[in-house]
Motif scaffolding. Structure first.
Motif, PDB file in Angstrom:
ATOM      1  N   LEU A 124      62.903  27.738  48.855  1.00 19.89           N
ATOM      2  CA  LEU A 124      63.451  27.188  47.625  1.00 19.89           C
ATOM      3  C   LEU A 124      63.626  28.314  46.615  1.00 19.89           C
ATOM      4  CD1 LEU A 124      64.165  24.467  46.278  1.00 19.89           C
ATOM      5  CD2 LEU A 124      61.827  24.411  45.431  1.00 19.89           C
ATOM      6  N   PRO A 125      64.809  28.483  46.047  1.00 18.46           N
ATOM      7  CA  PRO A 125      65.045  29.540  45.064  1.00 18.46           C
ATOM      8  C   PRO A 125      64.206  29.335  43.797  1.00 18.46           C
ATOM      9  CG  PRO A 125      67.111  28.712  45.929  1.00 18.46           C
ATOM     10  CD  PRO A 125      66.042  27.770  46.389  1.00 18.46           C
ATOM     11  N   ASP A 126      63.731  30.430  43.211  1.00 18.71           N
ATOM     12  CA  ASP A 126      62.946  30.373  41.979  1.00 18.71           C
ATOM     13  C   ASP A 126      63.722  29.658  40.878  1.00 18.71           C
ATOM     14  OD1 ASP A 126      60.841  31.741  43.124  1.00 18.71           O
ATOM     15  OD2 ASP A 126      61.466  33.699  42.325  1.00 18.71           O
ATOM     16  N   GLY A 127      63.012  28.820  40.131  1.00 23.72           N
ATOM     17  CA  GLY A 127      63.609  28.119  39.003  1.00 23.72           C
ATOM     18  C   GLY A 127      64.338  26.839  39.372  1.00 23.72           C
ATOM     19  N   TYR A 128      64.350  26.497  40.644  1.00 24.55           N
ATOM     20  CA  TYR A 128      65.041  25.288  41.097  1.00 24.55           C
ATOM     21  C   TYR A 128      64.044  24.320  41.713  1.00 24.55           C
ATOM     22  CZ  TYR A 128      69.555  27.441  40.239  1.00 24.55           C
ATOM     23  OH  TYR A 128      70.638  28.012  39.630  1.00 24.55           O
ATOM     24  N   ASP A 129      64.351  23.042  41.623  1.00 22.69           N
ATOM     25  CA  ASP A 129      63.493  21.990  42.154  1.00 22.69           C
ATOM     26  C   ASP A 129      64.166  21.407  43.396  1.00 22.69           C
ATOM     27  OD1 ASP A 129      61.070  20.273  41.449  1.00 22.69           O
ATOM     28  OD2 ASP A 129      62.618  18.758  41.829  1.00 22.69           O
ATOM     29  N   GLY A 130      63.407  21.180  44.421  1.00 24.46           N
ATOM     30  CA  GLY A 130      64.029  20.648  45.631  1.00 24.46           C
ATOM     31  C   GLY A 130      63.002  20.254  46.648  1.00 24.46           C
ATOM     32  N   TRP A 131      63.465  19.900  47.692  1.00 21.54           N
ATOM     33  CA  TRP A 131      64.845  19.744  48.130  1.00 21.54           C
ATOM     34  C   TRP A 131      65.276  18.282  47.935  1.00 21.54           C
ATOM     35  CZ3 TRP A 131      67.692  23.893  48.920  1.00 21.54           C
ATOM     36  CH2 TRP A 131      67.064  25.078  49.269  1.00 21.54           C
ATOM     37  N   TRP A 132      66.462  18.052  47.336  1.00 21.11           N
ATOM     38  CA  TRP A 132      66.980  16.728  47.042  1.00 21.11           C
ATOM     39  C   TRP A 132      68.150  16.417  47.975  1.00 21.11           C
ATOM     40  CZ3 TRP A 132      64.842  13.527  43.388  1.00 21.11           C
ATOM     41  CH2 TRP A 132      63.942  14.099  42.501  1.00 21.11           C
ATOM     42  N   THR A 133      68.183  15.193  48.496  1.00 17.55           N
ATOM     43  CA  THR A 133      69.278  14.793  49.378  1.00 17.55           C
ATOM     44  C   THR A 133      69.792  13.407  48.990  1.00 17.55           C
ATOM     45  OG1 THR A 133      69.973  14.497  51.675  1.00 17.55           O
ATOM     46  CG2 THR A 133      67.720  13.849  51.140  1.00 17.55           C
ATOM     47  N   PHE A 134      71.047  13.166  49.290  1.00 15.82           N
ATOM     48  CA  PHE A 134      71.629  11.849  49.081  1.00 15.82           C
ATOM     49  C   PHE A 134      71.488  10.991  50.329  1.00 15.82           C
ATOM     50  CE2 PHE A 134      74.080  14.391  46.010  1.00 15.82           C
ATOM     51  CZ  PHE A 134      73.925  13.625  44.876  1.00 15.82           C
ATOM     52  N   GLN A 135      71.068  11.598  51.438  1.00 14.01           N
ATOM     53  CA  GLN A 135      71.000  10.873  52.697  1.00 14.01           C
ATOM     54  C   GLN A 135      69.832   9.890  52.706  1.00 14.01           C
ATOM     55  OE1 GLN A 135      71.569  13.149  56.192  1.00 14.01           O
ATOM     56  NE2 GLN A 135      73.317  14.232  55.352  1.00 14.01           N
TER      57      GLN A 135
END
Length: 138
Positions: A124-135
């Motif tokens: 996960l890249p720094d400063g980002y929140d995840g992992w989010w999916t629409f599936q």
């Protein structure tokens, strides 16, 4: 959207910049209509090659059962939002070539994020929140 703890490229996950989650909502009969966006990063495969992408997500739903707390990005992202079109890619890096903005300053900004992102795949890249999916949940 659904937040998942582990990265699976087949689930088409997104890393979201929570500070950029925005939107508006209004009544639509007995439901609430929401329209918003967020800046995001994601990995995809193109012709057998893993690529890192930067862009934006359009977030919407025309029939939410109630209002969202727009001050809480997790509450917005956790709603049953529509994402059938995926992300709007503004820049892409495949390890050897860049596709995206023609402006050299924007290219440099994108590559400052995309190069380390791809080098550290699938972290996960720094400063980002995840992992989010629409599936949907399997």
């Amino acid at each position: 959207m659904i937040r998942e703890d582990r990265f699976l490229i087949s689930r088409k996950p997104f890393a979201i910049d929570l500070a950029t989650v925005t939107g508006s909502q209004h009544e639509r009969g007995d439901s609430i209509a929401f329209s918003g966006s967020a800046n995001a990063l994601w990995f995809r495969r193109r012709k057998g090659v893993t690529v890192a992408c930067i862009g934006s997500l359009m977030l919407w739903d025309h029939y939410l059962p109630g209002r969202l707390d727009l001050a809480d990005p997790h509450a917005v992202l956790s709603a049953d939002l529509d994402g059938r079109y995926g992300g709007d890619c503004h820049g892409r890096w495949d390890g050897t070539g860049y596709w995206g903005a023609e402006d050299l300053d924007i290219q440099a900004q994108h590559l400052a994020i995309l190069r380390p992102m791809l080098a550290n795949y699938p972290s996960l890249p720094d400063g980002y929140d995840g992992w989010w999916t629409f599936q949907p949940v399997r």
